[in-house]
Write an enzyme that holds these catalytic residues in place. Structure first.
Site, PDB file in Angstrom:
ATOM      1  N   TRP A 274      46.879  49.861  33.288  1.00 26.77           N
ATOM      2  CA  TRP A 274      47.219  48.973  34.516  1.00 26.77           C
ATOM      3  C   TRP A 274      48.727  48.667  35.009  1.00 26.77           C
ATOM      4  CZ3 TRP A 274      42.652  45.169  33.591  1.00 26.77           C
ATOM      5  CH2 TRP A 274      41.372  45.723  33.693  1.00 26.77           C
TER       6      TRP A 274
ATOM      7  N   GLU B 143      43.058  30.288  30.635  1.00 29.64           N
ATOM      8  CA  GLU B 143      44.057  30.977  31.174  1.00 29.64           C
ATOM      9  C   GLU B 143      44.620  30.422  32.817  1.00 29.64           C
ATOM     10  OE1 GLU B 143      42.851  35.127  31.409  1.00 29.64           O
ATOM     11  OE2 GLU B 143      41.948  34.911  29.379  1.00 29.64           O
TER      12      GLU B 143
ATOM     13  N   GLU C 155      30.750  45.006  28.905  1.00 32.94           N
ATOM     14  CA  GLU C 155      29.851  45.128  30.154  1.00 32.94           C
ATOM     15  C   GLU C 155      28.608  45.632  29.942  1.00 32.94           C
ATOM     16  OE1 GLU C 155      27.959  46.586  33.619  1.00 32.94           O
ATOM     17  OE2 GLU C 155      29.578  47.765  32.755  1.00 32.94           O
TER      18      GLU C 155
ATOM     19  N   ILE D 224      34.665  35.656  28.054  1.00 33.10           N
ATOM     20  CA  ILE D 224      35.849  36.628  27.897  1.00 33.10           C
ATOM     21  C   ILE D 224      37.028  36.328  27.981  1.00 33.10           C
ATOM     22  CG2 ILE D 224      36.317  39.031  28.784  1.00 33.10           C
ATOM     23  CD1 ILE D 224      33.479  38.739  27.499  1.00 33.10           C
TER      24      ILE D 224
ATOM     25  N   HIS E 227      30.676  39.937  38.560  1.00 37.22           N
ATOM     26  CA  HIS E 227      31.133  40.182  39.612  1.00 37.22           C
ATOM     27  C   HIS E 227      30.330  40.018  41.041  1.00 37.22           C
ATOM     28  CE1 HIS E 227      33.835  42.260  36.986  1.00 37.22           C
ATOM     29  NE2 HIS E 227      34.645  42.381  38.027  1.00 37.22           N
TER      30      HIS E 227
END
Length: 767
Positions: free
Chosen positions: A564, A487, A668, A434, A697
């Site tokens: 966000w 990242e 997801e 992702i 997670h």
């Protein structure tokens, strides 16, 4: 005096004390006793900060999630964790995240996680079936009530109401959740009586489901529930928030409770209606301070409409924030580095409680008694409205110049897919991730040292290049098909971009909880958005130079940046979103010009901006989808656009997601066991899709067989030529020792699927 109260306070601590205590416990570096001591210290600190309130909340603190807390209080535990351990905290963390502590211990499937109404907070979904039974464990609430009583002040226990609790959950066997209400209500009655016997005269019972569209069965459930609970010892304050009651207003008015709380920030007009119709013995609590955003309240404008209410209700008028302050940072006083002009426009949780006290005192003693804070507030409100930092005419002109053609690709998806396949040359079931890879302590230290000046720019860039190179090598060794740069340079998927766009401001300690120990620091979107320069091109092109595999450019989409962030409240959200879309569009085109022909534009937060009422969905989805298309659709046909979404219920908005027209969507699905795929029975999704097969997670490492089984399930609904293989979300919160074996298993599951597909093709040809 007007009674003031809070529906809940941020639980993570001003310096994220809870986060660090949790993660140390999960790593096995601290004890249960140390974790519990941190929780007790935070609760005491929070009560001290709320000492001036007429009533302070108890039970709003949680070690992971307040909905999960309610499941344990009600004894609603799935069989997989029931009696797993003698320690309830072990079972609690297993259901929250798959494992307790230390993390090498036995794991289970974590509970499904989804968004709390239209916020960025995630809760653990209660699980039901036709045989679900409940059993009270009031120990947590009674213990915290005793703590609060010892600390002073007047405590007010906080519970999720029985109907909203059922509404939030899922029946895994397809049974009707409302059939469980008769079993659930006696447990609630026992809980309320226990709290009353322990000295609680008021209990706040949260029923935010009342601001949604309810059918007759759910409306009847409210009547049944509260008539059954009416005889319980404490007085009940029924709390609603996040929207207006609308057609449920009369229902709420007539429930046999002692008080009703409404969100007067989002539904101010209903306050006057309620005053006219409220029974003479009932309290009306109005949420007058925005519990979801960080702008100062216009106190004088608020008093203008509050004073007539107070004249009629007197002491039956209570004042509160609109909802729990869980959704805002703790204390503005720590933000000494923030631009002073912008800082003067803001209020965090502590400051919001100060605003509340100012309003209460003004009502009770008159405005002269609070002349100084009112004058300071008036000055700040006026300064923000007049500030040149807020408005940029050139940005507004660019938005006005947007044409419909900017939101359309040159060709339809089938033609684009052929062109993309010609140069990508990917196998069936192509694998990717992702975007983010583990944010190690070394990465965080380098970023911290760079910000503090102990690492110069060239040293920092060299460090990040090394991390990118390491990430690329790992992906090549794993055999992934479409790579990412990892990242390493990014702190947060919104903050990183906001720091490079004009119109955003940033805090040092403005953290809010997203789920568990995961905290985010939302940017403050205070003015018109302008992109002065490219934001990602240098890092992405460097990563592409290290490999012959296609490299994805990674961007955050306009809707997610909007949802966000703490968003300005002086113009429609749609207008702000279009400004963000134009900035992202410029970055997309720069990436394409630099030779990056696979570009992912994450819209993880698309659904959480969805209004709670379906009647309002078309307007939101119209401008949200338009914003994504403006951002994404200026590219050539052979540039492949990806998007990503996670941890929300998407089944009911799949047509809107399809209208985004991304070439590939990753989404997801692993925690919900591919539940999303049910929608494809009635809706033919037209483009490529990657339903996540690795729950990132949880520290659990899924096996090849588990992921292959999920892919088999997906392949029953999605043609193999349009099915991608990927995790649920980014990997920044995981560790390399978890990520490498999990991704290796994921790649192997894709190889198994290719072999099965080839064998099936061969059988068809022979037949």
């Amino acid at each position: 005096m007007v009674t003031t109260h809070s529906l809940g306070f941020p639980r993570i601590g001003a310096r994220r004390e809870l986060k660090f205590a949790l993660e140390a416990y999960w790593r096995g570096e601290s004890s249960r006793e140390a974790l519990r001591a941190t929780g007790a210290a935070l609760r005491h600190s929070h009560w001290q900060k709320q000492a001036a309130l007429g009533r302070m909340p108890v039970g709003d603190f949680s070690f992971y999630d307040h909905v999960l807390d309610m499941s344990f209080t009600l004894g609603n535990l799935p069989a997989r964790v029931r009696d797993f351990s003698h320690d309830p905290l072990d079972n609690y963390f297993r259901l929250a995240r798959g494992r307790s502590a230390p993390e090498t211990g036995a794991g289970v499937a974590a509970g499904e996680m989804t968004k709390w109404f239209d916020t960025n907070y995630h809760y653990i979904v209660p699980e039901f079936d036709a045989d679900t039974r409940f059993g009270l464990d009031a120990s947590r609430l009674l213990s915290e009530l005793a703590e609060a009583q010892a600390a002073g002040g007047v405590p007010k226990p906080v519970l999720i109401g029985p109907v909203t609790y059922l509404w939030l959950g899922k029946a895994r066997d397809g049974s009707n959740r409302l059939d469980l209400l008769e079993r659930l209500l006696p447990v609630y009655a026992d809980l309320l009586d226990a709290l009353g016997e322990a000295g609680a005269d008021w209990v706040q019972i949260d029923e935010p489901a009342l601001v949604t569209e309810l059918d007759a069965a759910w409306q009847h459930a409210f009547r049944l529930a509260y008539h059954r609970l009416a005889a319980c010892r404490p007085r009940l304050l029924l709390a609603t928030y996040f929207g207006a009651l609308e057609e449920n207003l009369n229902l709420a008015l007539n429930l046999p409770v002692a008080g009703l709380h409404i969100d007067a920030v989002r539904a101010r007009a209903e306050a006057a209606i309620l005053v006219d119709q409220l029974a003479a013995h009932k309290v009306l609590s109005v949420g007058v301070i925005d519990g979801r955003n960080i702008w100062k309240t216009d106190l004088e404008a608020t008093l203008d409409w509050l004073e007539p209410l107070y004249a009629r209700l007197g002491e039956r008028l209570w004042l509160a924030p609109s909802c729990s302050l869980l959704h805002v940072p703790v204390d503005l006083d720590s933000e000494t580095a923030l631009d002073a002009e912008i800082r003067d426009w803001l209020a965090f949780a502590v400051q919001k409680l100060d605003e509340l006290q100012t309003l209460a005192r003004a009502l009770h003693e008159g405005r002269r008694a609070v002349a100084v804070p009112l004058a300071q507030n008036r000055s700040a409100i006026a300064a923000r409205r007049a500030s040149s930092k807020v408005h940029r005419p050139e940005v507004q002109a660019a938005v006005e110049a947007v044409e419909p053609s900017m939101g359309r690709r040159k060709s339809a998806y089938p033609e684009r897919a052929r062109k993309q396949a010609d140069w990508l040359k990917l196998p069936l079931f192509p694998t990717t991730t992702i975007g983010s890879f583990p944010q190690t302590e070394a990465i965080r230290k380098a970023r911290r040292d760079y910000r503090q000046g102990s690492l110069d720019e060239e040293q920092y860039r060299d460090f990040v290049r090394g991390e990118i190179a390491h990430c690329v090598r790992q992906q090549e060794e794993l055999g992934l098909d479409v790579l990412v740069h990892g990242e390493a340079e990014r702190n947060d998927m919104v903050e990183y971009f906001g720091e490079q766009l004009e119109g955003f401001a940033f805090t040092r300690q403005g953290w809010v909880q997203s789920y568990g120990s995961r905290c985010v620091k939302p940017p403050i979107l205070y003015g018109d958005i302008h992109r002065p320069r490219a934001m990602t091109v240098g890092w992405i092109t460097y990563a592409q130079s290290l490999t012959r595999q296609p490299m994805k450019g990674m961007l955050t989409g306009p809707v997610t940046m909007l949802n966000w962030s703490f968003v300005r409240d002086d113009q429609p959200r749609a207008a702000t979103c279009r400004q963000l879309a134009l900035a992202v569009r410029e970055e997309v085109l720069d990436l394409e010009r630099a030779g990056i022909r696979v570009i992912q534009i994450d819209e993880a937060a698309l659904r959480e901006g969805l209004p709670l009422r379906r009647s309002q969905w078309p307007e939101y989805l119209g401008w949200a989808v338009e914003a994504f298309r403006i951002a994404a659709n200026g590219v050539a046909d052979d540039t492949q656009i990806h998007t990503h979404m996670c941890y929300s219920e998407f089944n009911d908005i799949m047509p809107a997601i399809a209208a985004m027209d991304a070439d590939v969507i990753t989404i997801e699905t692993s925690r919900s066991n591919m539940e999303l795929l049910d929608v494809f029975e009635d809706f033919a999704y037209p483009n490529a899709i990657g339903p996540g097969v690795y729950d990132i997670h949880s520290p659990n490492i899924p096996t090849v067989e588990e992921m292959a089984a999920l892919l088999e399930k997906a392949a029953e609904r999605i043609p193999a030529e349009r099915l991608w293989v990927n995790p649920d979300c980014g990997l920044k919160t995981r560790r390399w020792k978890e990520v490498i074996p999990a991704l290796a298993n994921m790649v192997e599951s894709a190889r198994i699927m290719r072999a099965r597909s080839a064998a099936e093709q061969e059988r068809r040809m022979e037949g």
